[in-house]
Design an enzyme around this catalytic site. Structure first.
Site, PDB file in Angstrom:
ATOM      1  N   GLU A  95       0.504  -0.687   0.093  1.00  0.00           N
ATOM      2  CA  GLU A  95      -0.004   0.091   0.012  1.00  0.00           C
ATOM      3  C   GLU A  95       0.954   1.513  -0.451  1.00  0.00           C
ATOM      4  OE1 GLU A  95      -3.576   1.811   2.857  1.00  0.00           O
ATOM      5  OE2 GLU A  95      -1.435   0.597   4.123  1.00  0.00           O
ATOM      6  N   LYS A 188     -10.760   0.543  -0.804  1.00  0.00           N
ATOM      7  CA  LYS A 188     -10.275   0.843   1.149  1.00  0.00           C
ATOM      8  C   LYS A 188     -11.823   1.144   1.481  1.00  0.00           C
ATOM      9  CE  LYS A 188      -7.329   1.512   4.484  1.00  0.00           C
ATOM     10  NZ  LYS A 188      -5.617   1.997   5.063  1.00  0.00           N
ATOM     11  N   CYS A 220      -4.485  -2.987   4.881  1.00  0.00           N
ATOM     12  CA  CYS A 220      -3.808  -2.679   5.896  1.00  0.00           C
ATOM     13  C   CYS A 220      -5.278  -2.664   7.237  1.00  0.00           C
ATOM     14  CB  CYS A 220      -3.532  -1.060   5.213  1.00  0.00           C
ATOM     15  SG  CYS A 220      -1.869  -0.622   6.773  1.00  0.00           S
TER      16      CYS A 220
END
Length: 557
Positions: A95, A188, A220
């Site tokens: 990321e 995300k 993440c």
């Protein structure tokens, strides 16, 4: 008399040569296609696939945004085309290590069936096109994370306000297949201190490969929440995952690879995790995990400026080596025997300096119900809170250290409560663990001492049993950490998971003696604040019943 006729190249003879040439090309094409079909079919039948994950150090300053992007892209392409990557089926980059908000690109949806490398569309940035071409040229699946732009939808599609420039900006994973086609795009859901947009409804990203594996992927901070990460396991049954991250590690339970290892183990899924590498800010952590078999490869960079390095492993396909179906009543993790022996390397901590990595600390650690461990003692202790219990059995041996030395102390503790993150995000967690502290003060737990690891205790025996209430949304995972910030392998720590009627019994115990522990325990994430259990339901029924009885008694007076 013989008449010899000269045949012109531009006449019938030239046409025959061209026809022969076309037939040869067709034959080569058929043979190549047939070989590719055979090759792809063999990949589907293979017991393993070869995965690569990249720990990548982004350049943080000193260049314009255009130059930064060019420098990152050049490094990406060098890794993709490197000899080390030649046998890889799928490669993952982390990321936040490619472009930024000043160098955005549109990204096609998988529904559009677009190969940016072959597209005439002008909306795709040059770097997206080059990565599509790279995936096609090396004939590999490629997963990258980038900052994406999209024109704001109409108010009817999304009533939320739009930016003045008419764009939404997303933190996005993009997956290219072997032809450079975009076959999956994920935006995300759980944003962590980012100036990014989210979709109106959460996305669930999945894609199929020619080697017979279906992947889910997320980014993440998503790993800490039920949607979409845990939901991809529970609702969609995905067994192989891709995780791009720029993760800020936290002691004693949420360092990057510690969480990756625990999440993969607790769910018994394969996980390919690629981490951004800048330890000075606390970001590092890359690995490939084979569920309850543990880590095939894992790295935490704890000094220097970080690294740009490809790590790879052969990953066993879950359908062929899945022992999770052994009676759910009582499950003790079983080995894959010899199949992973060449890949697995047990972690032996060296007590290296950790001064070069910035680590956060659990904000709730001082609120644990804990007891300081003494050297040379046999301790058996049970701590309970309503329907949750932790039981510890610990044997410690005193170790002589210089009188002026700073040494780690240990506490065994339990916690049941709300865990906050940035903004208003929180989870309900329950923890049973032994963990290192900088001194005897509970508030020092999760803090590092300067210099090399040193303790005046080693553990000759360590066993923890947790009794966890069942809940609809729940992940229970091992949480282990040695002095090098590595996780204990399945040869070093044993795990037993036994569901009962209204609770789950979980045991973790140490194999052999250890002096280098930072964390050893069981970490349960109940995700939302609405933890509903069978025990609580029964208590509520008892309360309702008692209330009815009281009402009837009152009515008869």
């Amino acid at each position: 008399m013989h008449v010899f006729k000269k045949v012109s190249v531009n006449g019938w003879g030239g046409g025959a040569l061209r026809l022969l040439h076309l037939l040869l090309l067709l034959l080569i094409c058929i043979m190549k296609t047939t070989c590719q079909y055979v090759k792809d079919d063999n990949k589907k039948n293979n017991e393993f696939y070869t995965a690569g994950v990249v720990e990548f150090r982004p350049t943080l300053s000193g260049m314009s945004s255009a130059d930064l992007l060019a420098e990152h892209l050049k490094a990406y392409l060098e890794i993709i085309t490197s000899p080390e990557a030649e046998d890889i089926d799928i490669m993952v980059f982390p990321e936040g290590s490619l472009n930024n908000a000043f160098q955005l690109t549109y990204v096609p949806s998988e529904k559009q069936n677009v190969i940016p490398c072959s597209s005439n569309a002008s909306e795709y940035a040059e770097f997206l096109i080059k990565l599509s071409c790279a995936a096609r040229d090396v004939h590999k699946y490629l997963v990258i994370n980038l900052s994406e732009k999209e024109d704001c939808p109409s108010p009817a599609e999304d009533p939320r306000p739009c930016a003045t420039n008419g764009l939404n900006v997303y933190n996005t994973n993009v997956v290219f297949d072997r032809e450079g086609r975009v076959i999956s795009r994920y935006r995300k859901v759980n944003i962590y201190v980012e100036n990014k947009n989210t979709t109106l409804e959460p996305e669930y990203a999945m894609f199929d490969t020619d080697f017979g594996v279906r992947f889910g992927h997320f980014i993440c901070f998503d790993m800490l929440f039920y949607t979409p990460a845990q939901e991809l396991v529970n609702r969609f049954g995905i067994k192989d995952f891709i995780f791009t991250s720029l993760f800020y590690s936290e002691l004693p339970f949420l360092t990057a690879t510690q969480l990756q290892h625990g999440w993969a183990w607790g769910n018994n899924v394969n996980l390919l995790a690629a981490g951004a590498s800048y330890p000075k800010s606390g970001t590092t952590g890359t690995g490939i995990y084979a569920g309850s078999e543990g880590a095939l490869v894992t790295v935490m960079v704890t000094s220097g400026e970080g690294e740009r390095k490809l790590y790879k492993a052969q990953v066993p396909k879950k359908g062929m080596h899945d022992f999770s179906s052994t009676t759910e009543k009582e499950k003790v993790e079983q080995p894959i025997l010899h199949l992973l022996q060449e890949e697995k390397k047990p972690n032996h901590s060296t007590g290296r300096h950790l001064d070069g990595i910035r680590l956060l600390k659990d904000p709730q650690i001082q609120n644990f119900d804990s007891l300081l461990l003494e050297a040379g003692k046999h301790i058996r202790k049970k701590i309970c809170e309503i329907d949750f219990c932790c039981e510890f059995v610990v044997d410690t041996v005193a170790v002589d250290v210089p009188s002026n030395s700073s040494v780690y102390k240990y506490r065994m503790g339990m916690f049941s409560g709300s865990r906050t993150y940035e903004k208003d995000q929180r989870n309900e967690i329950k923890v049973c663990a032994v963990y290192a502290c900088r001194n005897e003060d509970p508030e020092s737990c999760g803090e590092l001492l300067d210099g090399e690891f040193q303790s005046d205790i080693y553990f000759s025996y360590l066993f923890i049993e947790g009794k966890f209430p069942k809940a609809p949304k729940l992940l229970i995972m091992p949480s282990t950490l040695d002095a090098d910030l590595n996780q204990l392998s399945r040869d070093e720590a044993q795990w037993k998971y036994s569901p009962q009627n209204v609770h789950i019994d979980v045991d973790i115990w140490l194999n052999g003696e250890r002096r280098d522990l930072m964390t050893f325990g069981i970490y349960a994430n109940y995700y939302s604040s609405a933890v509903v259990t069978e025990v609580m339901n029964r208590l509520m029924m008892l309360c309702v019943g008692a209330g009815v009885l009281y009402y009837k008694m009152f009515e008869n007076i």
